[in-house]
Design a protein around this motif. Structure first.
Motif, PDB file in Angstrom:
ATOM      1  N   TYR A 112      65.370  60.326  16.344  1.00 39.51           N
ATOM      2  CA  TYR A 112      66.580  60.367  17.165  1.00 39.51           C
ATOM      3  C   TYR A 112      67.268  59.008  17.218  1.00 39.51           C
ATOM      4  O   TYR A 112      68.499  58.929  17.218  1.00 39.51           O
ATOM      5  CB  TYR A 112      66.254  60.844  18.581  1.00 39.51           C
ATOM      6  CG  TYR A 112      65.937  62.320  18.644  1.00 39.51           C
ATOM      7  CD1 TYR A 112      66.954  63.273  18.644  1.00 39.51           C
ATOM      8  CD2 TYR A 112      64.627  62.769  18.708  1.00 39.51           C
ATOM      9  CE1 TYR A 112      66.666  64.626  18.705  1.00 39.51           C
ATOM     10  CE2 TYR A 112      64.333  64.117  18.766  1.00 39.51           C
ATOM     11  CZ  TYR A 112      65.350  65.051  18.766  1.00 39.51           C
ATOM     12  OH  TYR A 112      65.064  66.377  18.827  1.00 39.51           O
ATOM     13  N   MET A 121      70.627  67.445  23.075  1.00 38.31           N
ATOM     14  CA  MET A 121      69.737  67.772  21.964  1.00 38.31           C
ATOM     15  C   MET A 121      68.277  67.469  22.319  1.00 38.31           C
ATOM     16  O   MET A 121      67.378  68.257  22.008  1.00 38.31           O
ATOM     17  CB  MET A 121      70.136  66.986  20.705  1.00 38.31           C
ATOM     18  CG  MET A 121      69.351  67.391  19.471  1.00 38.31           C
ATOM     19  SD  MET A 121      69.745  66.412  17.995  1.00 38.31           S
ATOM     20  CE  MET A 121      71.514  66.384  18.005  1.00 38.31           C
ATOM     21  N   GLU A 137      67.112  70.116  24.593  1.00 42.85           N
ATOM     22  CA  GLU A 137      66.937  71.356  23.824  1.00 42.85           C
ATOM     23  C   GLU A 137      65.620  71.350  23.048  1.00 42.85           C
ATOM     24  O   GLU A 137      64.907  72.353  22.991  1.00 42.85           O
ATOM     25  CB  GLU A 137      68.114  71.529  22.855  1.00 42.85           C
ATOM     26  CG  GLU A 137      68.011  72.718  21.931  1.00 42.85           C
ATOM     27  CD  GLU A 137      68.193  74.052  22.630  1.00 42.85           C
ATOM     28  OE1 GLU A 137      67.552  75.031  22.187  1.00 42.85           O
ATOM     29  OE2 GLU A 137      68.952  74.110  23.611  1.00 42.85           O
TER      30      GLU A 137
END
Length: 179
Positions: free
Chosen positions: A9, A79, A82
């Protein structure tokens, strides 16, 4: 696994910042977000809570950050929620900051001394570190440890320069003990 999450990430956000030529803006935003999250760890706990469904968590993120941070940062937060990696958000943001500092050639050091250093001493240390490293600028965290007696301990990444009197006395003591 957590390390891979940080890298994945963090790299994604860094690449996005490069593509959009928004490194400085996102860097500042990420630093502010980190401070906010550190001060409000309850938010992370809420976003990790197993009884709150993902849609509700995403809504919390969008309501909390939607109009306050960029779409990139809000998107990252959504994200991460999620994919159930919100517990790694501080590590992800730290990794992004590390990448930006590397790209901008900013060194990070910690300097420990036996006494508080004056501003002129700090400036001299910073100048010397810039001269003796390949960094353009330095971010230095100063701390005091009276047990050092005198001298400095300087840490830059995995390198340590220990010129403290305590260490010199310890070495002398070991040498004398062997004799």
């Amino acid at each position: 696994m957590a390390k891979q999450v940080d890298i994945t990430y963090g790299n994604a956000l860094f690449e996005l910042a490069l593509e959009e030529n928004r490194i400085d803006a996102l860097y500042e935003e990420v630093q502010a977000l980190m401070e906010l999250l550190k001060e409000n760890m309850d938010l992370i706990k809420i976003l990790e809570h197993p009884r709150i469904d993902k849609d509700e968590k995403k809504k919390i993120v969008e309501d909390t950050f939607g109009n306050r941070v960029s779409d990139e940062i809000t998107g990252l937060m959504v994200m991460v929620v999620e994919k159930e990696h919100i517990g790694n958000i501080l590590d992800i943001l730290n990794y992004f900051i590390k990448l930006v500092k590397k790209q901008k050639n900013i060194g990070v050091a910690s300097v420990t001394s036996a006494i508080d250093l004056s501003d002129s001493q700090k400036a001299a240390i910073e100048q010397k570190l810039i001269e003796t490293t390949n960094y353009d600028t330095m971010e230095i965290a100063y701390s005091v440890d009276k047990s050092l007696i005198g001298g400095l301990v300087i840490r830059i990444e995995d390198r340590v320069v220990d010129s403290s009197i305590k260490t010199k006395l310890d070495k002398l003591s070991k040498t004398l003990a062997k004799a």
